[in-house]
Design a protein around this motif. Sequence first.
Motif, PDB file in Angstrom:
ATOM      1  N   GLN A  85      -2.047   1.905  89.773  1.00  0.00           N
ATOM      2  CA  GLN A  85      -2.096   3.165  88.739  1.00  0.00           C
ATOM      3  C   GLN A  85      -3.532   3.515  88.385  1.00  0.00           C
ATOM      4  O   GLN A  85      -3.985   4.500  88.258  1.00  0.00           O
ATOM      5  N   ARG A  86      -4.200   2.495  88.108  1.00  0.00           N
ATOM      6  CA  ARG A  86      -5.809   2.778  87.661  1.00  0.00           C
ATOM      7  C   ARG A  86      -6.533   3.320  89.154  1.00  0.00           C
ATOM      8  O   ARG A  86      -7.167   4.039  88.805  1.00  0.00           O
ATOM      9  N   GLU A  87      -6.022   2.795  90.218  1.00  0.00           N
ATOM     10  CA  GLU A  87      -6.939   3.141  91.316  1.00  0.00           C
ATOM     11  C   GLU A  87      -6.338   4.634  91.594  1.00  0.00           C
ATOM     12  O   GLU A  87      -7.250   5.566  91.841  1.00  0.00           O
ATOM     13  N   LEU A  88      -5.247   5.250  91.330  1.00  0.00           N
ATOM     14  CA  LEU A  88      -4.751   6.650  91.608  1.00  0.00           C
ATOM     15  C   LEU A  88      -5.290   7.245  90.324  1.00  0.00           C
ATOM     16  O   LEU A  88      -5.933   8.275  90.790  1.00  0.00           O
ATOM     17  N   ALA A  89      -5.391   6.784  89.021  1.00  0.00           N
ATOM     18  CA  ALA A  89      -6.093   7.766  88.340  1.00  0.00           C
ATOM     19  C   ALA A  89      -7.681   7.767  88.656  1.00  0.00           C
ATOM     20  O   ALA A  89      -8.220   9.018  88.132  1.00  0.00           O
ATOM     21  N   ASP A  90      -8.477   6.899  88.949  1.00  0.00           N
ATOM     22  CA  ASP A  90      -9.716   6.938  89.360  1.00  0.00           C
ATOM     23  C   ASP A  90      -9.941   8.021  90.420  1.00  0.00           C
ATOM     24  O   ASP A  90     -10.907   8.721  90.625  1.00  0.00           O
ATOM     25  N   GLN A  91      -8.945   7.808  91.470  1.00  0.00           N
ATOM     26  CA  GLN A  91      -9.081   8.875  92.685  1.00  0.00           C
ATOM     27  C   GLN A  91      -9.007  10.280  92.193  1.00  0.00           C
ATOM     28  O   GLN A  91      -9.675  11.192  92.454  1.00  0.00           O
ATOM     29  N   ARG A  92      -7.958  10.432  91.288  1.00  0.00           N
ATOM     30  CA  ARG A  92      -7.511  11.759  90.631  1.00  0.00           C
ATOM     31  C   ARG A  92      -8.996  12.147  90.024  1.00  0.00           C
ATOM     32  O   ARG A  92      -9.321  13.499  89.890  1.00  0.00           O
ATOM     33  N   ALA A  93      -9.503  11.528  88.935  1.00  0.00           N
ATOM     34  CA  ALA A  93     -10.754  11.758  88.197  1.00  0.00           C
ATOM     35  C   ALA A  93     -11.731  12.391  89.050  1.00  0.00           C
ATOM     36  O   ALA A  93     -12.473  13.174  89.046  1.00  0.00           O
ATOM     37  N   GLU A  94     -11.904  11.290  90.293  1.00  0.00           N
ATOM     38  CA  GLU A  94     -13.042  11.507  91.435  1.00  0.00           C
ATOM     39  C   GLU A  94     -13.166  13.025  92.037  1.00  0.00           C
ATOM     40  O   GLU A  94     -13.809  13.672  92.217  1.00  0.00           O
ATOM     41  N   LYS A  95     -11.894  13.176  92.333  1.00  0.00           N
ATOM     42  CA  LYS A  95     -11.475  14.613  92.764  1.00  0.00           C
ATOM     43  C   LYS A  95     -11.805  15.609  91.855  1.00  0.00           C
ATOM     44  O   LYS A  95     -12.476  16.710  92.347  1.00  0.00           O
ATOM     45  N   LYS A  96     -11.155  15.439  90.603  1.00  0.00           N
ATOM     46  CA  LYS A  96     -11.517  16.564  89.872  1.00  0.00           C
ATOM     47  C   LYS A  96     -13.105  16.733  89.684  1.00  0.00           C
ATOM     48  O   LYS A  96     -13.728  17.786  89.438  1.00  0.00           O
ATOM     49  N   ARG A  97     -13.861  15.821  89.544  1.00  0.00           N
ATOM     50  CA  ARG A  97     -15.179  15.615  89.302  1.00  0.00           C
ATOM     51  C   ARG A  97     -15.950  16.561  90.429  1.00  0.00           C
ATOM     52  O   ARG A  97     -16.678  17.357  90.230  1.00  0.00           O
ATOM     53  N   LYS A  98     -15.524  16.045  91.788  1.00  0.00           N
ATOM     54  CA  LYS A  98     -15.967  16.650  92.866  1.00  0.00           C
ATOM     55  C   LYS A  98     -15.861  18.359  92.857  1.00  0.00           C
ATOM     56  O   LYS A  98     -16.574  19.074  93.364  1.00  0.00           O
ATOM     57  N   ASP A  99     -14.420  18.456  92.568  1.00  0.00           N
ATOM     58  CA  ASP A  99     -14.179  20.069  92.494  1.00  0.00           C
ATOM     59  C   ASP A  99     -14.917  20.833  91.644  1.00  0.00           C
ATOM     60  O   ASP A  99     -15.504  21.833  91.553  1.00  0.00           O
ATOM     61  N   MET A 100     -15.255  20.131  90.551  1.00  0.00           N
ATOM     62  CA  MET A 100     -16.029  20.649  89.252  1.00  0.00           C
ATOM     63  C   MET A 100     -17.484  21.050  89.856  1.00  0.00           C
ATOM     64  O   MET A 100     -18.155  22.094  89.781  1.00  0.00           O
ATOM     65  N   GLU A 101     -18.099  20.047  90.456  1.00  0.00           N
ATOM     66  CA  GLU A 101     -19.383  20.086  91.159  1.00  0.00           C
ATOM     67  C   GLU A 101     -19.508  21.029  91.910  1.00  0.00           C
ATOM     68  O   GLU A 101     -20.360  21.999  92.123  1.00  0.00           O
ATOM     69  N   GLU A 102     -18.416  21.322  93.172  1.00  0.00           N
ATOM     70  CA  GLU A 102     -18.505  22.230  93.982  1.00  0.00           C
ATOM     71  C   GLU A 102     -18.552  23.735  93.353  1.00  0.00           C
ATOM     72  O   GLU A 102     -19.036  24.670  94.079  1.00  0.00           O
ATOM     73  N   ALA A 103     -17.734  23.645  92.298  1.00  0.00           N
ATOM     74  CA  ALA A 103     -17.569  25.140  91.659  1.00  0.00           C
ATOM     75  C   ALA A 103     -18.871  25.422  90.868  1.00  0.00           C
ATOM     76  O   ALA A 103     -18.937  26.393  90.056  1.00  0.00           O
ATOM     77  N   GLY A 104     -19.718  24.363  90.510  1.00  0.00           N
ATOM     78  CA  GLY A 104     -20.964  24.698  90.041  1.00  0.00           C
ATOM     79  C   GLY A 104     -20.612  24.444  88.392  1.00  0.00           C
ATOM     80  O   GLY A 104     -21.599  24.734  87.456  1.00  0.00           O
ATOM     81  N   GLU A 105     -19.819  23.694  88.047  1.00  0.00           N
ATOM     82  CA  GLU A 105     -19.593  23.524  86.651  1.00  0.00           C
ATOM     83  C   GLU A 105     -20.021  22.023  86.352  1.00  0.00           C
ATOM     84  O   GLU A 105     -20.041  21.404  87.103  1.00  0.00           O
ATOM     85  N   GLU A 106     -19.979  21.874  84.894  1.00  0.00           N
ATOM     86  CA  GLU A 106     -20.885  20.690  84.581  1.00  0.00           C
ATOM     87  C   GLU A 106     -19.567  20.051  83.763  1.00  0.00           C
ATOM     88  O   GLU A 106     -18.479  20.641  83.433  1.00  0.00           O
ATOM     89  N   GLU A 107     -19.492  18.780  83.574  1.00  0.00           N
ATOM     90  CA  GLU A 107     -18.594  17.888  83.031  1.00  0.00           C
ATOM     91  C   GLU A 107     -18.296  18.408  81.463  1.00  0.00           C
ATOM     92  O   GLU A 107     -17.215  18.117  81.087  1.00  0.00           O
TER      93      GLU A 107
END
Length: 137
Positions: free
Chosen positions: A64-86
């Motif tokens: 479950q932790r690995e899945l949550a980490d994967q989702r968070a990493e994907k979300k962070r990458k998507d935000m970076e691609e969109a030019g948004e900050e955390e």
Amino acid sequence: MMAAADAAESGEASSSTAPAKMSAKQQKLFELRMRMNEGRKMNHMEVAAEKRRATDPEGEAKRQRELADQRAEKKRKDMEEAGEEETDRRLAVTLEQAEAMEKKKAKKEKGKAAFGWDIFNQDSLYKAHKKRLEKLQ
């Protein structure tokens, strides 16, 4: 019998492991039985390993932790691609998500039980009064 299993694993012809009296069909049948037995053993080992993984509570938590980490990493990458900050994360929350979070928070607050000396404070007494009134209606 172990020699037959070793020969079947190494891919050698089983004519040296099977009795010489066997015909070609009998030898082939013998080889197939040996392969079936080997497959049955391997399958049994995999089933036991899968059961251990399924019943291990630490393994489930880790997954479950690995899945949550994967989702968070994907979300962070998507935000970076969109030019948004955390820090703009709040802006990425939809109305439905915000309402769901508020509903969850209210439900958690409602179910919160009084603890220790708080049992006798005014909020707890008022909550108990409201609960009794709801039961009457």
